[in-house]
Design a protein around this motif. Structure first.
Motif, PDB file in Angstrom:
ATOM      1  N   GLY A 267       0.916  -1.326  -0.329  1.00  0.00           N
ATOM      2  CA  GLY A 267      -0.312  -0.292  -0.342  1.00  0.00           C
ATOM      3  C   GLY A 267       0.800   1.250   0.162  1.00  0.00           C
ATOM      4  O   GLY A 267       2.295   1.631  -0.048  1.00  0.00           O
ATOM      5  N   SER A 268       0.423   2.449   0.208  1.00  0.00           N
ATOM      6  CA  SER A 268       0.427   3.688  -0.190  1.00  0.00           C
ATOM      7  C   SER A 268       1.494   4.161   0.771  1.00  0.00           C
ATOM      8  O   SER A 268       0.652   3.668   2.098  1.00  0.00           O
ATOM      9  CB  SER A 268      -0.451   4.615  -0.667  1.00  0.00           C
ATOM     10  OG  SER A 268      -0.224   4.239  -2.130  1.00  0.00           O
ATOM     11  N   VAL A 269       2.361   4.674   1.272  1.00  0.00           N
ATOM     12  CA  VAL A 269       2.986   5.566   2.508  1.00  0.00           C
ATOM     13  C   VAL A 269       2.868   7.185   1.994  1.00  0.00           C
ATOM     14  O   VAL A 269       3.991   7.108   1.091  1.00  0.00           O
ATOM     15  CB  VAL A 269       3.992   4.576   3.099  1.00  0.00           C
ATOM     16  CG1 VAL A 269       4.522   5.784   4.392  1.00  0.00           C
ATOM     17  CG2 VAL A 269       3.462   3.564   3.926  1.00  0.00           C
ATOM     18  N   HIS A 270       2.712   7.602   2.741  1.00  0.00           N
ATOM     19  CA  HIS A 270       2.876   9.258   2.878  1.00  0.00           C
ATOM     20  C   HIS A 270       4.058   9.979   3.815  1.00  0.00           C
ATOM     21  O   HIS A 270       3.262   9.361   5.090  1.00  0.00           O
ATOM     22  CB  HIS A 270       1.925  10.096   2.468  1.00  0.00           C
ATOM     23  CG  HIS A 270       2.050  11.907   3.118  1.00  0.00           C
ATOM     24  ND1 HIS A 270       2.192  12.618   1.663  1.00  0.00           N
ATOM     25  CD2 HIS A 270       1.307  12.569   3.920  1.00  0.00           C
ATOM     26  CE1 HIS A 270       2.455  14.412   2.799  1.00  0.00           C
ATOM     27  NE2 HIS A 270       1.952  13.872   3.298  1.00  0.00           N
ATOM     28  N   MET A 271       5.139  10.512   3.584  1.00  0.00           N
ATOM     29  CA  MET A 271       5.955  10.354   4.754  1.00  0.00           C
ATOM     30  C   MET A 271       6.348  11.615   5.015  1.00  0.00           C
ATOM     31  O   MET A 271       6.948  12.403   3.392  1.00  0.00           O
ATOM     32  CB  MET A 271       7.261   9.662   4.418  1.00  0.00           C
ATOM     33  CG  MET A 271       8.109   9.320   5.374  1.00  0.00           C
ATOM     34  SD  MET A 271       9.165   7.751   4.775  1.00  0.00           S
ATOM     35  CE  MET A 271       8.734   6.758   4.069  1.00  0.00           C
ATOM     36  N   GLU A 272       6.941  12.640   6.012  1.00  0.00           N
ATOM     37  CA  GLU A 272       7.196  14.087   5.791  1.00  0.00           C
ATOM     38  C   GLU A 272       8.556  14.188   6.700  1.00  0.00           C
ATOM     39  O   GLU A 272       8.279  12.902   7.487  1.00  0.00           O
ATOM     40  CB  GLU A 272       6.280  15.070   6.731  1.00  0.00           C
ATOM     41  CG  GLU A 272       4.548  14.790   5.897  1.00  0.00           C
ATOM     42  CD  GLU A 272       3.714  15.762   6.599  1.00  0.00           C
ATOM     43  OE1 GLU A 272       3.728  15.653   8.180  1.00  0.00           O
ATOM     44  OE2 GLU A 272       2.847  16.008   5.922  1.00  0.00           O
ATOM     45  N   ALA A 273       9.715  14.698   6.031  1.00  0.00           N
ATOM     46  CA  ALA A 273      10.410  14.530   6.810  1.00  0.00           C
ATOM     47  C   ALA A 273      11.150  15.631   6.764  1.00  0.00           C
ATOM     48  O   ALA A 273      11.221  16.711   5.051  1.00  0.00           O
ATOM     49  CB  ALA A 273      12.361  13.031   6.317  1.00  0.00           C
ATOM     50  N   ILE A 274      12.380  16.062   7.410  1.00  0.00           N
ATOM     51  CA  ILE A 274      12.710  17.790   7.831  1.00  0.00           C
ATOM     52  C   ILE A 274      14.676  17.075   7.481  1.00  0.00           C
ATOM     53  O   ILE A 274      15.067  16.098   7.576  1.00  0.00           O
ATOM     54  CB  ILE A 274      13.080  18.296   8.957  1.00  0.00           C
ATOM     55  CG1 ILE A 274      11.948  19.266   9.451  1.00  0.00           C
ATOM     56  CG2 ILE A 274      14.539  19.107   9.381  1.00  0.00           C
ATOM     57  CD1 ILE A 274      11.530  19.488   8.639  1.00  0.00           C
ATOM     58  N   LEU A 275      15.103  17.942   6.331  1.00  0.00           N
ATOM     59  CA  LEU A 275      16.243  17.889   5.522  1.00  0.00           C
ATOM     60  C   LEU A 275      17.233  18.767   6.481  1.00  0.00           C
ATOM     61  O   LEU A 275      17.434  19.604   5.876  1.00  0.00           O
ATOM     62  CB  LEU A 275      15.935  17.314   4.221  1.00  0.00           C
ATOM     63  CG  LEU A 275      17.693  17.168   3.603  1.00  0.00           C
ATOM     64  CD1 LEU A 275      18.442  15.882   4.197  1.00  0.00           C
ATOM     65  CD2 LEU A 275      17.382  16.911   2.442  1.00  0.00           C
ATOM     66  N   ASP A 276      18.113  18.593   6.652  1.00  0.00           N
ATOM     67  CA  ASP A 276      19.183  19.657   7.514  1.00  0.00           C
ATOM     68  C   ASP A 276      20.482  18.951   7.432  1.00  0.00           C
ATOM     69  O   ASP A 276      21.169  17.448   6.560  1.00  0.00           O
ATOM     70  CB  ASP A 276      18.706  19.503   9.279  1.00  0.00           C
ATOM     71  CG  ASP A 276      18.773  18.412  10.289  1.00  0.00           C
ATOM     72  OD1 ASP A 276      19.678  17.612   9.926  1.00  0.00           O
ATOM     73  OD2 ASP A 276      18.956  18.170  11.171  1.00  0.00           O
ATOM     74  N   LYS A 277      21.991  19.128   8.134  1.00  0.00           N
ATOM     75  CA  LYS A 277      22.882  18.798   8.062  1.00  0.00           C
ATOM     76  C   LYS A 277      23.242  18.087   8.041  1.00  0.00           C
ATOM     77  O   LYS A 277      24.318  16.971   8.065  1.00  0.00           O
ATOM     78  CB  LYS A 277      23.780  20.077   8.196  1.00  0.00           C
ATOM     79  CG  LYS A 277      24.048  20.098   9.898  1.00  0.00           C
ATOM     80  CD  LYS A 277      24.569  20.823  10.706  1.00  0.00           C
ATOM     81  CE  LYS A 277      24.362  21.093  12.204  1.00  0.00           C
ATOM     82  NZ  LYS A 277      24.993  19.579  12.888  1.00  0.00           N
ATOM     83  N   ASP A 278      22.682  17.124   9.004  1.00  0.00           N
ATOM     84  CA  ASP A 278      22.560  15.918   9.911  1.00  0.00           C
ATOM     85  C   ASP A 278      21.466  14.694   8.313  1.00  0.00           C
ATOM     86  O   ASP A 278      21.968  13.192   8.789  1.00  0.00           O
ATOM     87  CB  ASP A 278      22.989  15.442  10.865  1.00  0.00           C
ATOM     88  CG  ASP A 278      23.563  16.374  12.123  1.00  0.00           C
ATOM     89  OD1 ASP A 278      24.283  16.785  12.034  1.00  0.00           O
ATOM     90  OD2 ASP A 278      23.172  17.062  13.191  1.00  0.00           O
TER      91      ASP A 278
END
Length: 419
Positions: A267-278
């Motif tokens: 099935g589908s997954v909706h994923m939210e993420a922050i991208l930083d220096k790490d």
């Protein structure tokens, strides 16, 4: 062989037509959570076989699925995730290795703990507080050592409702107490308040579809956003990233690690993420398609989407998982919002903003003579309007987006004594 469709609301409403076009037999369930949250208003639903469904009916629904030869379970909206994930496990379509009946996909503390235990980065959790914790004052002592700002959110929710960034202990206490003293977004259990590290950086979304444990990324996007007066994050727009970009490669690799950590199979997954220096850090995840009609925009730009891919797989038309996508145009979704309460002028026609030549499509529910509150969540924006805008390049898209906002703002008048 047939499909069970659980809570076809938000973007999931479009599954009906796609399943019919594919010639698939399907049955629909509407959960009580969909009704309690307002994701469904009680409207007629095609092929409805169980209404007001709750998890206590799981055994009966499993028997129904086996009697009807259901071999695919599709989740249309966040409200249906708990029942759908439990059904997948009982029907042998999902991993039962965690023995949590799929709870890790919708209980935020368990979600983050599961991913963290697999060695994949998530925000540091400062605490999760119940109404009992608040009554006893436990939350006050835990927060004394917190490093601000922090994020406060309900342990179960959707649409960024109740999620805010706070800068002080006093603001944090107020946010926690607000969450645990109000009904949950989906009804049922009283919510707990989760307090997490605030991860600085740009927010991205990765939309995937999985089949038999193979994962396909169908879109990677980024959000432009700003804080409201009470610390909640307001989304201004969403833009698609090229598949060849360095951010896409980094986020795709991270998303696959999250899916493997959760042992996601179908099935589908909706994923939210922050991208930083790490690197990337998970912010939220829903085991369902991207909401607010986003998949149809992705289909316009790439020729595929989470909805189309799931239906194609159910119809046996995709035996292998393709990799990547190609954008056919420069575009963005503009989320209308208000920095303070305002009224749409009675002589205005908000839908006129859709007539501009750079608008590909959109929905503008805002009505003349109606007063709207300051925008605090994605659901607030949906009540005003979401508009799909295009341009000759990314810079032109931004110019057109601002033109659209100016057109809408010209139709508003301030509310007296709003503050």
């Amino acid at each position: 062989m047939s499909v069970l469709l659980v809570d076809p609301f938000s973007s999931g409403v479009h599954y009906h037509g796609l399943l019919q076009e594919a010639g698939l037999t399907y049955h629909t369930i509407r959960t009580q959570r969909a009704l309690d949250s307002g994701l469904s208003t009680g409207e007629a639903v095609p092929s409805l076989v169980v209404d007001h469904a709750v998890e206590e009916q799981l055994d009966d629904i499993v028997r129904f699925c086996r009697d009807r030869g259901v071999d695919v379970v599709i989740t249309g909206a966040e409200s249906g995730v708990p029942l759908a994930e439990a059904l997948k496990i009982q029907l042998g379509l999902a991993s039962g290795a965690f023995e949590d009946q799929g709870r890790r996909f919708w209980d935020k503390p368990l979600l983050y703990a599961t991913v963290r235990d697999a060695g994949v980065r998530v925000p540091e959790q400062i605490g999760a507080f119940t109404a009992h914790d608040v009554a006893s004052g436990r939350h006050r002592s835990v927060l004394q050592t917190a490093v601000f700002p922090v994020v406060v959110k309900p342990d179960v929710g959707a649409g960024s409702v109740g999620v805010c960034i706070v800068d002080t202990v006093e603001q944090c206490l107020e946010a926690i107490e607000s969450i645990v003293s109000a009904p949950g977004f989906f009804g049922g259990e009283q919510p707990s308040a989760v307090v997490q590290e605030f991860v600085h950086g740009r927010e991205y979304v990765i939309d995937t579809v999985s089949h038999a444990g193979d994962h396909r990324v169908v879109a990677v996007c980024t959000y432009d956003k700003h804080p409201s007066s009470n610390g909640t994050m307001v989304y201004d727009r969403l833009r698609w990233l090229d598949w060849e970009s360095s951010e896409t490669a980094t986020l795709t690799a991270y998303a696959l690690g999250v899916l493997q950590a959760l042992d996601h199979r179908e099935g589908s997954v909706h994923m939210e993420a922050i991208l930083d220096k790490d690197g990337p850090c998970l912010i939220d995840l829903g085991a369902r398609p991207h909401g607010a009609g986003h998949p149809l925009k992705t289909y316009t730009l790439t020729g595929s989407s989470q909805l189309h891919a799931e239906v194609a797989t159910a119809a046996g038309l995709e035996d292998s998982v393709p990799t990547g996508y190609q954008l056919g145009a420069h575009a963005a979704i503009e989320f209308l919002s208000l920095d303070k309460p305002a009224t749409v002028r009675k002589d205005a026609n908000p839908t006129e903003i859709l007539d501009q030549d750079f608008v590909l499509s959109g929905e503008v529910p805002a009505r003349p003579g109606t007063t709207y509150p300051e925008t605090h969540s994605l659901l607030d924006s949906e009540a005003l309007g979401l508009v799909f805008v295009s341009g000759t390049d990314d810079e032109d898209v931004m110019v057109n987006a601002l033109r659209l906002r100016r057109s809408f703002d010209s139709m508003l008048e301030e509310v007296d004594h709003a503050r």
